[in-house]
Design a protein around this motif. Structure first.
Motif, short mmCIF file in Angstrom:
data_model
loop_
_atom_site.label_atom_id
_atom_site.label_comp_id
_atom_site.label_asym_id
_atom_site.label_seq_id
_atom_site.Cartn_x
_atom_site.Cartn_y
_atom_site.Cartn_z
N UNK A 64 0.84 -1.19 0.00
CA UNK A 64 0.00 0.00 0.00
C UNK A 64 0.89 1.24 0.00
N UNK A 65 0.41 2.30 -0.65
CA UNK A 65 1.21 3.52 -0.76
C UNK A 65 0.28 4.70 -1.03
N UNK A 66 0.82 5.90 -0.91
CA UNK A 66 0.00 7.10 -1.12
C UNK A 66 -0.48 7.18 -2.57
N UNK A 67 0.28 6.60 -3.50
CA UNK A 67 -0.18 6.55 -4.90
C UNK A 67 -1.35 5.59 -5.08
N UNK A 68 -1.62 4.76 -4.07
CA UNK A 68 -2.69 3.76 -4.17
C UNK A 68 -3.97 4.24 -3.49
N UNK A 69 -3.82 4.89 -2.36
CA UNK A 69 -5.02 5.31 -1.63
C UNK A 69 -4.70 6.17 -0.43
N UNK A 70 -5.74 6.54 0.30
CA UNK A 70 -5.59 7.47 1.42
C UNK A 70 -4.73 6.85 2.53
N UNK A 274 9.06 11.77 -1.45
CA UNK A 274 8.55 10.43 -1.17
C UNK A 274 9.30 9.75 -0.03
N UNK A 275 8.60 8.94 0.74
CA UNK A 275 9.25 8.33 1.89
C UNK A 275 9.86 6.97 1.59
N UNK A 276 9.64 6.46 0.38
CA UNK A 276 10.37 5.26 -0.05
C UNK A 276 10.12 4.00 0.77
N UNK A 277 8.99 3.91 1.46
CA UNK A 277 8.74 2.72 2.27
C UNK A 277 9.58 2.67 3.53
N UNK A 278 10.09 3.82 3.95
CA UNK A 278 10.91 3.87 5.17
C UNK A 278 12.08 4.83 5.01
N UNK A 279 12.39 5.22 3.82
CA UNK A 279 13.47 6.16 3.55
C UNK A 279 13.90 6.00 2.12
N UNK A 280 14.72 6.89 1.58
CA UNK A 280 15.41 8.00 2.21
C UNK A 280 14.53 9.21 2.47
N UNK A 281 14.90 9.95 3.49
CA UNK A 281 14.30 11.24 3.79
C UNK A 281 15.41 12.27 3.87
N UNK A 282 15.12 13.37 4.53
CA UNK A 282 16.17 14.33 4.86
C UNK A 282 15.65 15.17 6.02
N UNK A 283 16.55 15.56 6.91
CA UNK A 283 16.14 16.29 8.11
C UNK A 283 16.99 17.52 8.35
N UNK B 99 6.24 5.56 -2.77
CA UNK B 99 5.38 6.48 -2.01
C UNK B 99 4.75 5.82 -0.78
N UNK B 100 5.34 4.74 -0.33
CA UNK B 100 4.86 4.12 0.92
C UNK B 100 5.62 4.70 2.11
N UNK B 101 5.02 4.60 3.28
CA UNK B 101 5.74 4.95 4.51
C UNK B 101 6.34 3.66 5.07
N UNK B 102 6.99 3.76 6.22
CA UNK B 102 7.51 2.60 6.92
C UNK B 102 6.40 1.55 7.08
N UNK B 103 6.69 0.29 6.86
CA UNK B 103 5.63 -0.73 6.86
C UNK B 103 5.06 -1.05 8.25
N UNK B 104 4.35 -0.09 8.82
CA UNK B 104 3.77 -0.29 10.15
C UNK B 104 2.58 -1.25 10.14
N UNK B 339 15.06 5.36 7.40
CA UNK B 339 16.36 4.82 6.97
C UNK B 339 16.46 4.98 5.45
N UNK B 340 16.91 3.97 4.74
CA UNK B 340 17.04 4.07 3.27
C UNK B 340 16.34 2.88 2.62
N UNK B 341 15.13 2.58 3.09
CA UNK B 341 14.42 1.36 2.69
C UNK B 341 14.33 1.17 1.17
N UNK B 342 14.03 2.26 0.46
CA UNK B 342 13.84 2.13 -0.98
C UNK B 342 15.11 1.62 -1.66
N UNK B 343 16.25 2.00 -1.11
CA UNK B 343 17.50 1.57 -1.72
C UNK B 343 17.85 0.14 -1.32
N UNK B 344 17.27 -0.34 -0.22
CA UNK B 344 17.40 -1.77 0.07
C UNK B 344 16.74 -2.55 -1.06
N UNK B 345 15.62 -2.02 -1.55
CA UNK B 345 14.94 -2.66 -2.68
C UNK B 345 15.85 -2.59 -3.92
#
Lengths: 494, 457
Positions: A64-70, A274-283, B99-104, B339-345
């Protein structure tokens, strides 16, 4: 993936090493010491390119992702990620840049980063920014190190306590502890905020600073913030702003104007990267002028239109990550800011707050109890307690979250902040339509009503996901934990 | 204003929503915000750009950079231009992943969780370790976290670092470890071979050493032939051995797990991630399957488990979360969250396409090209290699010119590199490091050699 392996298949194509090159260098195996040559087979799967593609596309379809749904995951600001930024970031003049290129060959990107620093200063009311931290938590570590080093230089080493509210993200106390501080918990008031009175009772000559998220994780603006910063400053401490919730305040309230000395922003939240499923981000981290010398090295300087990376900063806390920060992420943030413009940023925040209040107004208070006091508007997110629902039906906040998944929507953040029983933290963001917000409200209400009539179905949800609820205790138990396919294989042969 | 990212920004929709809340103006949503902290002017940020304007502006700005493939690149030193298979780009551009967040919520995040589990598995195979986390920010911060982990595991405060490990990473290690009360001490290398000085190391070892850190190949490009002895010296004193690696070498080189490493760190960037001016990257962090090490490990771990209702169905979840900040707060093993999850993929896909044969060939390209370059440079009278130890893909060269000036001159001829070692080691200011791999043809190497000769003679 191991099941897909077939010996002999390949999924790569590399050029042939020319034969005449071997005549120059001879036998390659003689060039590497025997002691350091791989002697065991590398047991990676052997797959052709079409199989690799299908495997990962299949995996993507189970995600699931923001491109898929709310995706109203509270405190994570899951807003739409603009596609134009993705296209721009594929430019080889960013993707292929090497960090050790001569400065003369990277003037374009340095000018962008320099401009971005200035825009973030304007947005937050800070005087200087570093784009280096890789994520919010690293920004916090940078910020707390700046506090530590600044106080040391002021000969105030006895200051070893950092105040953190009980509603804070876990990264706050973790970062402060990493920087060597003792963490003092601030209990939230009845009204869900940090009250000046409580802070007055907690500060002492040991107070190094306070970390605060505004609006806080309950989605409430810290209305006593001016008094709070004054008290901490009078005690000789510094104020740290956790920018996780900045999406409520763009163009309207600036951390600098509230009295904060240090700020981090999560560009993967507020600035739509984009959060990439956990990252990368930037702070990125911003500071007021007296702390500017403490920012991580290198900093970017500009003289006569020529940009330089400056390492000569003796007071700097040092480098905190390899090279210069998550450049490709920061570039997307820059594109986002330019796409919205100054006025658009303010509208975006307003719309986020409107969406959040609208969704809150739709929820059936018989089941979901708002934590925000009457007469006050939530900011970009809100928290409800599903304790009433639990009392009526025995259904928990975690069950509600799982039942939402069956409707093609993501769950809220659950059981956070820790001070709310059966908490559901909801942040719809400004990029959801009125219709999808209403659908989300309807879904939450109907799950609550269904809990009274078919509780078993609710507590056994999700029913339509790729898989049902998983055995997490087994997953983490020392005797049954499995972290790789290799381990699966060796346990099968034993 | 109506904006394309903001579906409710049309005035009538906004009004409808406000009215339902009993409000007439969006300002009223902020009535609880004290006036004295409110910004009373518009932000000094330019007005919105259309997509066309934005792309034109950015193309023009980015056009001021010079990059591969327009320029030849021989830069390395912790970040490399390698070929990235098209499949990697294709999958990474799928919004379901990026465009996913951490897989909670694991039930609807099995794709990301499985991809991260595949990544962990592949990193274990590559490094010879047993437990890999699902990513750190980069190699430097992975090292910083490894240093702190060594302190928690051994309850000791000294960490010994090879001087021929990346000086930038060593500086990051200090930023991470000194606030924890640790002492970072440098172990010199042999100026002739470029290898770690074993005698020097022995003289520094005692029962206060938490860990010894070295890289293989090291920052000078040299293979630490006696890695086994370094690890043994660490273990003999009860210290951990932390080894830094470039994963692109591990199809050919012995994995550190086979010579006793306790923690392996490195960067996954060379195997599937664009350099992006050095960020984002992806830190590798792997240990042995020792409960003591696992409990102290930083970062997110993905595990395989089964469905509660039907144990025959397998699925993936985040595990050992009790180490992490969202549960343990100030007692967590690290503050890392994003972290850098997308790059793990990305790394996982890269390794899936390469397989064992591709990884071996990749290493062979690096060895063959670097040694071919060395022969050609020597023929032209250049001092290559400068360090006499065996090297893998990176070649040290000394010229009569300051390395920074050399790089500038080569830049004028459309060549990026080499990396001036004087930047990190004042004693080697005439030495540069050139990096070679599968992206270089024989003609590319010849062109570099001619340019070097022309520039330095």
């Amino acid at each position: 993936m191991n099941d897909l392996s077939h010996p002999g298949r390949i999924g790569y194509s590399l050029p042939q090493i020319p034969e005449d090159l071997f005549t120059v260098v001879g036998d390659l195996s003689k060039l590497i010491p025997n002691s350091m040559t791989r002697s065991t087979d590398l047991k990676l799967p052997e797959m052709s390119e079409p199989e690799v593609l299908r495997h990962y596309v299949r995996l993507s379809q189970m995600n699931f992702a923001i491109d898929v749904g709310m995706y109203p995951l509270g405190s994570c600001t899951m807003k739409y990620n603009p596609k134009v930024s993705q296209r721009i970031a594929r430019n080889p003049n960013i993707a292929n840049l090497h960090p050790y290129q001569d400065e003369g060959t990277i003037q374009g990107i340095l000018s962008i980063l320099y401009d971005l620093e200035k825009m973030l200063c304007e947005i937050t009311g800070m005087d200087a920014f570093s784009l280096q931290p890789a994520a919010g938590a690293q920004g916090e570590y940078v910020g707390t190190l700046i506090i530590r080093n600044y106080l040391k230089d002021q000969k105030l080493d006895q200051k070893d306590e950092v105040l953190v509210p009980d509603s804070a993200h876990g990264t706050n106390p973790a970062s402060a502890a990493m920087a060597g501080f003792k963490v003092i918990k601030i209990p939230s008031s009845q009204a869900g905020i940090v009250s000046a009175e409580t802070v007055r009772g907690l500060v002492s000559d040991r107070t190094a600073g306070m970390m605060l998220t505004v609006p806080n994780t309950l989605g409430i603006f810290e209305s006593e913030i001016a008094q709070v910063t004054k008290i901490v400053h009078e005690a000789g401490g510094l104020m740290y702003y956790d920018g996780a919730n900045m999406n409520a305040l763009l163009g309207r309230v600036r951390p600098g104007d509230m009295g904060f000395d240090i700020v981090h922003l999560n560009v993967h939240k507020t600035f739509a990267t984009p959060h990439g499923g956990g990252g990368p981000g930037a702070g990125p981290v911003g500071v007021i002028s007296k702390l500017a010398d403490y920012l991580p090295i290198p900093t970017i300087s500009n003289s006569d239109g020529r940009y330089r990376l400056d390492y000569d900063k003796p007071r700097s806390i040092g480098p905190i990550k390899s090279f210069y920060g998550n450049t490709a992420v920061l570039l997307r943030a820059y594109c986002y800011i330019l796409s919205l413009g100054g006025e658009g940023l303010k509208v975006a925040s307003e719309q986020a707050v409107l969406a959040s209040n609208y969704l809150l107004s739709l929820l059936d208070k018989e089941f979901y109890n708002p934590t925000i006091p009457r007469g006050i508007h939530a900011k970009h997110e809100f928290v409800v307690s599903s304790s009433p629902l639990k009392r009526k039906s025995g259904v928990l906040a975690g069950d509600v979250a799982k039942a939402i998944l069956d409707q093609g929507m993501h769950a809220p953040t659950t059981y956070f902040p820790l001070i709310v029983n059966e908490g559901l933290m909801i942040e719809p963001t400004e990029t959801e339509t009125l219709e999808s917000i209403e659908a989300y409200g309807d879904t939450l209400n109907s799950i609550a009503r269904n809990s009274l009539v078919e509780k078993d179905r609710v507590i056994s949800s999700p029913h339509n996901a790729a898989i049902g609820r998983l055995d997490e205790a087994k997953a983490s138990h020392p005797n049954t934990i499995i972290l790789s396919w290799k381990q699966v294989k060796s346990s099968q042969t034993n | 204003m109506a904006h394309k990212f903001l579906p409710n920004s049309d005035v009538t929709i906004t009004k409808t929503m406000l009215n339902k809340l009993g409000l007439t103006d969006a300002e009223q949503l902020y009535s609880d915000v004290p006036k004295d902290v409110t910004l009373k002017r518009p932000l000094d940020i330019p007005s919105a750009l259309s997509e066309i304007e934005l792309e034109k502006l950015l193309t023009q700005k980015l056009g001021r950079n010079k990059s591969y493939p327009e320029y030849l690149s021989f830069l390395g030193g912790g970040c490399w231009v390698h070929h990235i298979p098209s499949v990697v780009d294709e999958v990474l551009s799928r919004g379901e992943f990026y465009t996913a967040y951490t897989p909670y919520q694991p039930e609807i995040s099995q794709g990301m969780l499985q991809a991260m589990f595949e990544y962990q598995s592949q990193i274990c195979e590559l490094t010879g370790m047993e437990a890999s986390n699902s990513s750190m920010y980069d190699w430097g911060t992975a090292l910083g976290e490894a240093g702190r982990m060594a302190q928690r595991v051994t309850h000791r405060n000294r960490i010994l670092v090879a001087r021929n490990a990346s000086p930038e990473r060593t500086a990051i290690l200090k930023t991470y470890c000194i606030p924890a009360g640790m002492h970072v001490e440098i172990v010199d290398f042999d100026g002739v071979t470029g290898n770690l000085d074993l005698g020097f190391l022995a003289s520094k070892m005692n029962d206060q050493v938490a860990a010894v850190y070295f890289e293989n190949p090291n920052f000078l490009g040299i293979i630490e032939e006696f890695a086994v002895d370094i690890v043994e010296k660490a273990h003999a004193c009860g210290a951990l051995a932390i080894v830094g690696i470039d994963p692109a070498t591990l199809g050919v080189m012995k994995p550190p797990g086979e010579y006793g490493a306790d923690i392996v760190v490195g960067d996954g960037q060379p195997i599937g991630v664009y350099p992006n001016l050095g960020g984002p990257l992806i830190g590798i962090f792997a240990t042995r399957m020792d409960p003591l090490l696992l409990r102290q490990m930083p970062g997110r771990l993905i595990g395989l488990t089964s469905e509660k209702a039907d144990p025959s169905r397998q699925g993936f979840v985040m595990v050992l979360q009790t180490r992490e900040q969202h549960i343990r707060r100030e007692h967590a093993t690290s503050n890392i969250c994003t972290n850098e999850a997308l790059f793990a993929v990305a790394v996982s896909i890269f390794l899936a396409t390469m397989g064992p044969k591709g990884m071996k060939e990749l290493g062979e390209h690096m060895i063959a090209k670097s040694h071919y370059a060395q022969q050609r440079m020597k023929e032209e009278g250049l001092e290559a290699p400068f360090f006499s130890g065996k090297y893998f893909g990176e070649l040290s060269v000394r010229t009569k010119m300051d390395g920074a000036q050399l790089a500038k001159n080569l830049g004028e001829q459309g060549i990026l590199g080499g990396l001036p070692l004087g930047r990190f080691y004042p004693d080697f200011e005439m030495v540069s490091l050139f990096s070679f791999n599968e992206t270089h043809s024989k003609e590319d190497v010849d062109r570099l050699v001619s340019a070097l000769k022309a520039t330095t003679s």
